[in-house]
Design a protein around this motif. Structure first.
Motif, PDB file in Angstrom:
ATOM      1  N   UNK A 290      32.131  63.161  24.243  1.00 61.46           N
ATOM      2  CA  UNK A 290      31.285  62.975  23.072  1.00 61.46           C
ATOM      3  C   UNK A 290      32.034  62.197  21.995  1.00 61.46           C
ATOM      4  N   UNK A 291      31.810  60.885  21.967  1.00 60.55           N
ATOM      5  CA  UNK A 291      32.323  60.046  20.887  1.00 60.55           C
ATOM      6  C   UNK A 291      31.211  59.714  19.900  1.00 60.55           C
ATOM      7  N   UNK A 292      30.178  60.554  19.892  1.00 61.64           N
ATOM      8  CA  UNK A 292      29.059  60.342  18.994  1.00 61.64           C
ATOM      9  C   UNK A 292      29.252  61.022  17.658  1.00 61.64           C
ATOM     10  N   UNK A 293      29.524  62.317  17.683  1.00 61.17           N
ATOM     11  CA  UNK A 293      29.645  63.061  16.427  1.00 61.17           C
ATOM     12  C   UNK A 293      31.033  62.926  15.827  1.00 61.17           C
ATOM     13  N   UNK A 294      31.081  62.826  14.507  1.00 65.76           N
ATOM     14  CA  UNK A 294      32.330  62.573  13.812  1.00 65.76           C
ATOM     15  C   UNK A 294      33.055  63.834  13.388  1.00 65.76           C
ATOM     16  N   UNK A 295      33.613  64.542  14.351  1.00 66.97           N
ATOM     17  CA  UNK A 295      34.476  65.665  13.991  1.00 66.97           C
ATOM     18  C   UNK A 295      35.712  65.639  14.882  1.00 66.97           C
ATOM     19  N   UNK A 296      36.884  66.001  14.340  1.00 75.87           N
ATOM     20  CA  UNK A 296      38.106  65.991  15.143  1.00 75.87           C
ATOM     21  C   UNK A 296      38.082  67.102  16.187  1.00 75.87           C
ATOM     22  N   UNK A 297      38.901  66.948  17.213  1.00 74.94           N
ATOM     23  CA  UNK A 297      39.018  67.990  18.230  1.00 74.94           C
ATOM     24  C   UNK A 297      40.412  68.612  18.228  1.00 74.94           C
ATOM     25  N   UNK A 298      41.096  68.503  17.095  1.00 74.97           N
ATOM     26  CA  UNK A 298      42.381  69.185  16.922  1.00 74.97           C
ATOM     27  C   UNK A 298      42.496  69.649  15.480  1.00 74.97           C
ATOM     28  N   UNK A 299      43.303  70.683  15.266  1.00 77.27           N
ATOM     29  CA  UNK A 299      43.385  71.324  13.959  1.00 77.27           C
ATOM     30  C   UNK A 299      44.199  70.497  12.974  1.00 77.27           C
ATOM     31  N   UNK A 300      43.987  70.827  11.708  1.00 77.15           N
ATOM     32  CA  UNK A 300      44.693  70.176  10.628  1.00 77.15           C
ATOM     33  C   UNK A 300      46.081  70.759  10.411  1.00 77.15           C
TER      34      UNK A 300
ATOM     35  N   UNK B 254      41.508  63.540  20.303  1.00 75.84           N
ATOM     36  CA  UNK B 254      42.859  63.525  20.834  1.00 75.84           C
ATOM     37  C   UNK B 254      43.100  62.255  21.643  1.00 75.84           C
ATOM     38  N   UNK B 255      44.344  61.797  21.655  1.00 71.74           N
ATOM     39  CA  UNK B 255      44.680  60.562  22.360  1.00 71.74           C
ATOM     40  C   UNK B 255      44.300  60.655  23.828  1.00 71.74           C
ATOM     41  N   UNK B 256      44.546  61.796  24.440  1.00 77.92           N
ATOM     42  CA  UNK B 256      44.222  61.917  25.865  1.00 77.92           C
ATOM     43  C   UNK B 256      42.722  61.835  26.121  1.00 77.92           C
ATOM     44  N   UNK B 257      41.924  62.298  25.163  1.00 79.53           N
ATOM     45  CA  UNK B 257      40.463  62.186  25.289  1.00 79.53           C
ATOM     46  C   UNK B 257      40.045  60.724  25.194  1.00 79.53           C
TER      47      UNK B 257
END
Length: 398
Positions: free
Chosen positions: A43-53, A384-387
């Motif tokens: 999912x590169x549609x929604x603008x939310x990160x997949x890792x914590x701050x 994430x870079x791997x994603x």
């Protein structure tokens, strides 16, 4: 006030929230996220990160919960966060902001924006000027406030407005000029002459400037310039930002707005009947974040730029024409050469075709202007870079 079913239907229809049958229409974001779940697509549609701050910000929230900071905070926000916002504006931009009178903490930037429009729109004749494509909540907020939405198109390749077109749209009925910089969905950063013209027109027509600056620390090639720093702007500008994008805490919904005390009081008058207050234990954590060293903010922008470069390279290799962003989470690419002249149809097919989800840029424009953006697709790089690397492998199959 008209509270009949017809009233909410008219408001929802004006914001594009109803289907032709009169039912609440699912947004393209919900549709594409469901497609990602159904197909296993990235999912590169929604603008939310997949890792914590940052760890110190997360730990500050844990400490606040453990210390019992779990009840209603003050209506304007906890004093230390108000002070931290004021310090932040002075530190990065040289703006002097009174933390007790000129700052308001909100439930994210979206509430700040909506409360502002509800507070400042006085008449159905009032107009709100936005740059198109625009973040989808802008039309909804204008419709809820009963204002007329007027749009100024952003032109390729740099997604900048034509200043003559801007001057034609802004008039004496303009109550608010709404500026999103860095811009979602295009990734543009507005040129200095654009910002200066916004201020000139606002002064000429006695309009309020409202700025959505949630990507302020994700400007890649030059420091962010708030409009409020321009001569003559501060006294008529409400500046909106939030912690979500800067600290990868989009689910906390801690935003703020600052500006002249009288305008902030008007916004507070509305905000207190929306959420009243929110996010008590997250507010001290955001104060910690705003006081992080300069290196954190520089590193966050540099890391996101590297992700964009990875994604942009993959998109070019797959056959897209890429418009490199100047800031923010998103890259815009033209899919026409891949059979994507109809970006909406292209995006609906992409999960099955390549295992990746994206959003058509036509989701961010009025129906009559969709032809100008018909082949453009928005991809989110805040993963994430791997994603992103896996997405690149999948896109190579196009």
């Amino acid at each position: 006030m008209d509270v009949t079913p017809g009233a909410w239907r008219r408001t929802a229809a004006g914001a594009g929230l109803l289907s032709p049958s009169g039912e609440v229409a699912p947004t393209i974001f919900a549709e594409m996220s469901a497609a990602a779940v159904r197909t296993g697509a990235i999912n590169l549609g929604q603008g939310f990160p997949d890792e914590d701050g940052p760890a110190e910000v997360l730990e500050a929230a844990r400490e606040a919960i453990a210390a019992g900071v779990n009840q209603y905070p003050p209506g304007r926000g906890i004093p230390d966060l108000l002070l931290a916002i004021s310090e932040h504006q002075r530190r990065f931009y040289g703006l002097e902001v009174d933390p007790e009178r000129e700052v308001l903490v909100t439930a994210g930037a979206t509430e700040a924006l909506t409360a502002t429009l509800l507070a400042l729109i006085d008449s159905p004749k009032d107009e709100v000027v936005v740059f198109e494509p625009y973040y989808d909540s802008y039309a909804a907020a204008a419709a809820l406030a009963g204002a007329r939405l007027r749009t100024v198109p952003l032109r390729r390749p740099g997604f900048q407005p034509d200043l003559d077109e801007l001057a034609e749209v802004v008039n004496d009925r303009t109550r608010i000029i709404l500026v999103n910089d860095p811009h979602n969905p295009t990734g543009a950063v507005f040129a200095p002459d654009v910002l200066a013209e916004v201020v000139r027109l606002a002064e000429r027509h006695d309009a309020v400037i409202v700025t959505d600056e949630v990507y302020e620390h994700l400007s890649f090639h030059a420091p962010h310039t708030p409009i409020a720093t321009l001569p003559g702007a501060a006294e008529r500008t409400l500046t909106i930002s939030s912690a979500g994008k800067t600290f990868s805490t989009t689910g906390w919904k801690i935003g703020w707005v600052h500006g002249p005390a009288a305008l902030i009081t008007a916004v507070l008058t509305v905000k207190q009947f929306l959420t009243y207050v929110n996010g008590a234990p997250f507010q001290p954590a955001v104060a910690v974040g705003l006081r992080l060293p300069d290196a954190y903010f520089a590193d966050a922008a540099a890391a996101l730029l590297r992700k964009h470069e990875l994604l942009d390279g993959a998109l070019r290799a797959a056959g897209f024409e890429v418009h490199p962003p100047q800031g923010g989470y998103f890259t815009v690419a033209d899919a026409t050469a891949l059979g994507g002249a109809d970006a909406a149809a292209f995006c609906r097919a992409l999960p099955e075709r390549a295992g990746v989800v994206a959003i058509p840029l036509t989701a961010f424009v009025a129906p009559e202007r969709r032809g100008d953006y018909a082949g453009l697709v928005r991809f989110a790089a805040c993963k994430r870079v791997e994603v992103l690397e896996e997405a690149a492998r999948r896109l190579a199959a196009l």
